[in-house]
Design a protein around this motif. Sequence first.
Motif, PDB file in Angstrom:
ATOM      1  N   THR A 103       0.939  -1.379  -0.156  1.00 34.82           N
ATOM      2  CA  THR A 103      -0.114  -0.116   0.354  1.00 34.82           C
ATOM      3  C   THR A 103       0.998   1.183  -0.119  1.00 34.82           C
ATOM      4  O   THR A 103       1.902   1.143   0.336  1.00 34.82           O
ATOM      5  CB  THR A 103      -0.938   0.007   1.318  1.00 34.82           C
ATOM      6  N   ILE A 104       0.137   2.371  -0.590  1.00 33.29           N
ATOM      7  CA  ILE A 104       0.573   3.735  -0.320  1.00 33.29           C
ATOM      8  C   ILE A 104      -0.234   4.503   0.356  1.00 33.29           C
ATOM      9  O   ILE A 104      -1.381   4.410  -0.123  1.00 33.29           O
ATOM     10  CB  ILE A 104       1.057   4.394  -1.637  1.00 33.29           C
ATOM     11  N   THR A 105       0.047   5.214   1.420  1.00 31.04           N
ATOM     12  CA  THR A 105      -0.954   6.095   2.065  1.00 31.04           C
ATOM     13  C   THR A 105      -0.355   7.679   2.509  1.00 31.04           C
ATOM     14  O   THR A 105       0.961   7.747   2.775  1.00 31.04           O
ATOM     15  CB  THR A 105      -1.197   5.362   3.365  1.00 31.04           C
ATOM     16  N   TRP A 106      -1.252   8.495   1.761  1.00 33.51           N
ATOM     17  CA  TRP A 106      -0.884   9.969   1.968  1.00 33.51           C
ATOM     18  C   TRP A 106      -1.878  10.507   3.093  1.00 33.51           C
ATOM     19  O   TRP A 106      -3.211  10.248   3.101  1.00 33.51           O
ATOM     20  CB  TRP A 106      -1.055  10.725   0.595  1.00 33.51           C
ATOM     21  N   THR A 107      -1.287  10.889   4.295  1.00 28.11           N
ATOM     22  CA  THR A 107      -2.186  11.361   5.222  1.00 28.11           C
ATOM     23  C   THR A 107      -1.917  13.052   5.510  1.00 28.11           C
ATOM     24  O   THR A 107      -0.675  13.238   5.517  1.00 28.11           O
ATOM     25  CB  THR A 107      -1.740  10.614   6.451  1.00 28.11           C
ATOM     26  N   ALA A 108      -3.032  13.625   5.592  1.00 28.35           N
ATOM     27  CA  ALA A 108      -2.749  15.187   5.845  1.00 28.35           C
ATOM     28  C   ALA A 108      -2.275  15.488   7.167  1.00 28.35           C
ATOM     29  O   ALA A 108      -2.681  14.978   8.025  1.00 28.35           O
ATOM     30  CB  ALA A 108      -3.973  15.932   5.478  1.00 28.35           C
ATOM     31  N   ASP A 109      -1.393  16.430   7.148  1.00 24.27           N
ATOM     32  CA  ASP A 109      -0.994  17.129   8.542  1.00 24.27           C
ATOM     33  C   ASP A 109      -2.164  17.750   9.317  1.00 24.27           C
ATOM     34  O   ASP A 109      -3.070  18.177   8.489  1.00 24.27           O
ATOM     35  CB  ASP A 109       0.094  18.060   8.639  1.00 24.27           C
ATOM     36  N   PRO A 110      -2.277  17.913  10.819  1.00 22.31           N
ATOM     37  CA  PRO A 110      -3.370  18.717  11.545  1.00 22.31           C
ATOM     38  C   PRO A 110      -3.632  19.998  10.843  1.00 22.31           C
ATOM     39  O   PRO A 110      -2.625  20.880  10.382  1.00 22.31           O
ATOM     40  CB  PRO A 110      -2.888  18.665  12.604  1.00 22.31           C
ATOM     41  N   GLY A 111      -4.893  20.331  10.190  1.00 19.14           N
ATOM     42  CA  GLY A 111      -5.102  21.652   9.730  1.00 19.14           C
ATOM     43  C   GLY A 111      -5.199  21.523   8.064  1.00 19.14           C
ATOM     44  O   GLY A 111      -5.554  22.623   7.436  1.00 19.14           O
ATOM     45  N   VAL A 112      -4.582  20.439   7.885  1.00 23.51           N
ATOM     46  CA  VAL A 112      -4.364  20.413   6.030  1.00 23.51           C
ATOM     47  C   VAL A 112      -5.325  19.425   5.562  1.00 23.51           C
ATOM     48  O   VAL A 112      -5.779  18.376   5.958  1.00 23.51           O
ATOM     49  CB  VAL A 112      -2.975  20.020   5.641  1.00 23.51           C
ATOM     50  N   LYS A 113      -5.977  19.716   4.320  1.00 26.19           N
ATOM     51  CA  LYS A 113      -7.037  19.095   3.637  1.00 26.19           C
ATOM     52  C   LYS A 113      -7.100  19.645   2.181  1.00 26.19           C
ATOM     53  O   LYS A 113      -6.887  20.719   1.883  1.00 26.19           O
ATOM     54  CB  LYS A 113      -8.354  19.189   4.300  1.00 26.19           C
ATOM     55  N   ILE A 114      -7.851  18.604   1.375  1.00 25.82           N
ATOM     56  CA  ILE A 114      -8.340  19.204  -0.017  1.00 25.82           C
ATOM     57  C   ILE A 114      -9.585  19.552   0.357  1.00 25.82           C
ATOM     58  O   ILE A 114     -10.434  19.000   0.596  1.00 25.82           O
ATOM     59  CB  ILE A 114      -8.113  17.869  -0.949  1.00 25.82           C
ATOM     60  N   GLY A 115      -9.970  20.829   0.073  1.00 27.67           N
ATOM     61  CA  GLY A 115     -10.832  21.605   0.496  1.00 27.67           C
ATOM     62  C   GLY A 115     -11.937  21.479  -0.860  1.00 27.67           C
ATOM     63  O   GLY A 115     -11.717  20.935  -1.584  1.00 27.67           O
ATOM     64  N   ILE A 116     -13.268  22.313  -0.408  1.00 25.95           N
ATOM     65  CA  ILE A 116     -14.112  22.059  -1.187  1.00 25.95           C
ATOM     66  C   ILE A 116     -13.878  22.750  -2.531  1.00 25.95           C
ATOM     67  O   ILE A 116     -13.234  23.857  -2.744  1.00 25.95           O
ATOM     68  CB  ILE A 116     -15.457  23.008  -0.523  1.00 25.95           C
ATOM     69  N   ASN A 117     -14.313  22.300  -3.640  1.00 29.40           N
ATOM     70  CA  ASN A 117     -13.840  22.552  -4.876  1.00 29.40           C
ATOM     71  C   ASN A 117     -12.604  22.576  -5.367  1.00 29.40           C
ATOM     72  O   ASN A 117     -11.938  23.453  -6.108  1.00 29.40           O
ATOM     73  CB  ASN A 117     -14.491  23.906  -5.152  1.00 29.40           C
ATOM     74  N   GLU A 118     -11.589  21.793  -4.682  1.00 28.45           N
ATOM     75  CA  GLU A 118     -10.144  21.676  -4.872  1.00 28.45           C
ATOM     76  C   GLU A 118      -9.764  20.318  -5.179  1.00 28.45           C
ATOM     77  O   GLU A 118     -10.821  19.453  -5.023  1.00 28.45           O
ATOM     78  CB  GLU A 118      -9.526  21.993  -3.852  1.00 28.45           C
ATOM     79  N   TYR A 119      -9.013  19.925  -5.697  1.00 37.19           N
ATOM     80  CA  TYR A 119      -8.172  18.794  -6.018  1.00 37.19           C
ATOM     81  C   TYR A 119      -6.618  18.896  -5.787  1.00 37.19           C
ATOM     82  O   TYR A 119      -6.043  19.825  -5.811  1.00 37.19           O
ATOM     83  CB  TYR A 119      -8.446  18.290  -7.343  1.00 37.19           C
ATOM     84  N   GLN A 120      -6.008  17.651  -5.479  1.00 40.58           N
ATOM     85  CA  GLN A 120      -4.780  17.542  -5.112  1.00 40.58           C
ATOM     86  C   GLN A 120      -4.032  16.449  -6.166  1.00 40.58           C
ATOM     87  O   GLN A 120      -4.776  15.278  -6.602  1.00 40.58           O
ATOM     88  CB  GLN A 120      -4.488  17.286  -3.693  1.00 40.58           C
ATOM     89  N   GLU A 121      -2.876  16.501  -6.345  1.00 36.80           N
ATOM     90  CA  GLU A 121      -2.001  15.434  -7.223  1.00 36.80           C
ATOM     91  C   GLU A 121      -1.022  14.911  -6.215  1.00 36.80           C
ATOM     92  O   GLU A 121      -0.239  15.491  -5.774  1.00 36.80           O
ATOM     93  CB  GLU A 121      -1.576  15.781  -8.287  1.00 36.80           C
ATOM     94  N   PHE A 122      -0.958  13.403  -6.038  1.00 33.67           N
ATOM     95  CA  PHE A 122      -0.031  12.854  -5.486  1.00 33.67           C
ATOM     96  C   PHE A 122       0.825  11.948  -6.419  1.00 33.67           C
ATOM     97  O   PHE A 122       0.556  11.273  -7.038  1.00 33.67           O
ATOM     98  CB  PHE A 122      -0.781  11.773  -4.208  1.00 33.67           C
ATOM     99  N   PHE A 123       2.289  12.419  -6.509  1.00 30.78           N
ATOM    100  CA  PHE A 123       3.205  12.148  -7.551  1.00 30.78           C
ATOM    101  C   PHE A 123       3.785  10.697  -6.931  1.00 30.78           C
ATOM    102  O   PHE A 123       4.299  10.744  -5.671  1.00 30.78           O
ATOM    103  CB  PHE A 123       4.056  12.976  -8.177  1.00 30.78           C
ATOM    104  N   VAL A 124       3.961   9.585  -7.705  1.00 30.21           N
ATOM    105  CA  VAL A 124       4.765   8.401  -7.539  1.00 30.21           C
ATOM    106  C   VAL A 124       5.576   8.016  -8.784  1.00 30.21           C
ATOM    107  O   VAL A 124       5.280   8.444  -9.794  1.00 30.21           O
ATOM    108  CB  VAL A 124       3.814   7.296  -7.123  1.00 30.21           C
ATOM    109  N   ALA A 125       6.574   7.032  -8.528  1.00 35.08           N
ATOM    110  CA  ALA A 125       7.220   6.377  -9.569  1.00 35.08           C
ATOM    111  C   ALA A 125       7.280   4.844  -9.164  1.00 35.08           C
ATOM    112  O   ALA A 125       7.645   4.626  -8.095  1.00 35.08           O
ATOM    113  CB  ALA A 125       8.679   7.058  -9.545  1.00 35.08           C
ATOM    114  N   LEU A 126       6.711   4.335 -10.064  1.00 29.79           N
ATOM    115  CA  LEU A 126       6.588   2.778  -9.863  1.00 29.79           C
ATOM    116  C   LEU A 126       7.318   1.938 -10.734  1.00 29.79           C
ATOM    117  O   LEU A 126       7.290   2.345 -12.011  1.00 29.79           O
ATOM    118  CB  LEU A 126       4.926   2.340  -9.816  1.00 29.79           C
ATOM    119  N   GLY A 127       7.605   0.633 -10.148  1.00 33.92           N
ATOM    120  CA  GLY A 127       8.384  -0.396 -11.175  1.00 33.92           C
ATOM    121  C   GLY A 127       8.594  -1.636 -10.662  1.00 33.92           C
ATOM    122  O   GLY A 127       8.436  -1.606  -9.413  1.00 33.92           O
ATOM    123  N   THR A 128       8.830  -2.576 -11.241  1.00 36.15           N
ATOM    124  CA  THR A 128       8.914  -2.588 -12.829  1.00 36.15           C
ATOM    125  C   THR A 128       7.298  -3.205 -13.029  1.00 36.15           C
ATOM    126  O   THR A 128       6.762  -3.888 -12.474  1.00 36.15           O
ATOM    127  CB  THR A 128       9.671  -3.992 -13.173  1.00 36.15           C
TER     128      THR A 128
END
Length: 235
Positions: A103-128
Amino acid sequence: MRALAVLGVAGLAVLGTPTIASAHVSAQPSEFTQGGRATFAFRVPNERDNAGTIKLEVTLPQDTPLTSVRTKPLPGWKAEAVKGKLDKPVTVGGKEITEAFRTITWTADPGVKIGINEYQEFFVALGTLPEGKDKLELPAKQTYENGEVVDWSQSTGADGKEPEHPAPALKLAPKKAAQDDHGHGASNTGTETHEASASTSSDQTARYLGGAGLAVGALGLGFGVGAILRSRRKA
């Protein structure tokens, strides 16, 4: 002149309109080559008008395990990739693999979030990436600050119709097909082709706008010279 001005404003409005994020968790870009690596982002839009997103958990395949997982640091978010033992050893790239990332898990720090009408991108590099497989599904769970969890794990049916909660997925092209296509197929990074296309489109747009500006300027100069000549004749 008024018509040209209206057309120019309309054209700039179209060019300046941003692309709206998709309405579900997805992989961007999503096309790569079998046996290669994939560098992309999980794009996560916030779909609730009363709560923000504070966590994203992605489940990685165990039948075709990934030997490498790297996450890109994101301010305000903690990323954690968890490994585990496989039920049965698997051979990947000529090597026997007994454990792999689960698994890969992204957890927001206190007070951080993806707000209303917003989006976020979480970048990864996978292989093979697996070979002999044209699609790699990566189910994800999106957690909101009010405790709601949305499970993005449904597969597309045989009819090709998208389900209500589709799992993020990568399209995998065979190596031979990708090579024979001379750059028109999938790439290992998914960035070079997109950057080149964006650059070409930008250059063409700049040329069109520059040409239109010169044409308008020439018309204005012609009108000005004509007015001066008419005024001299009257004088």
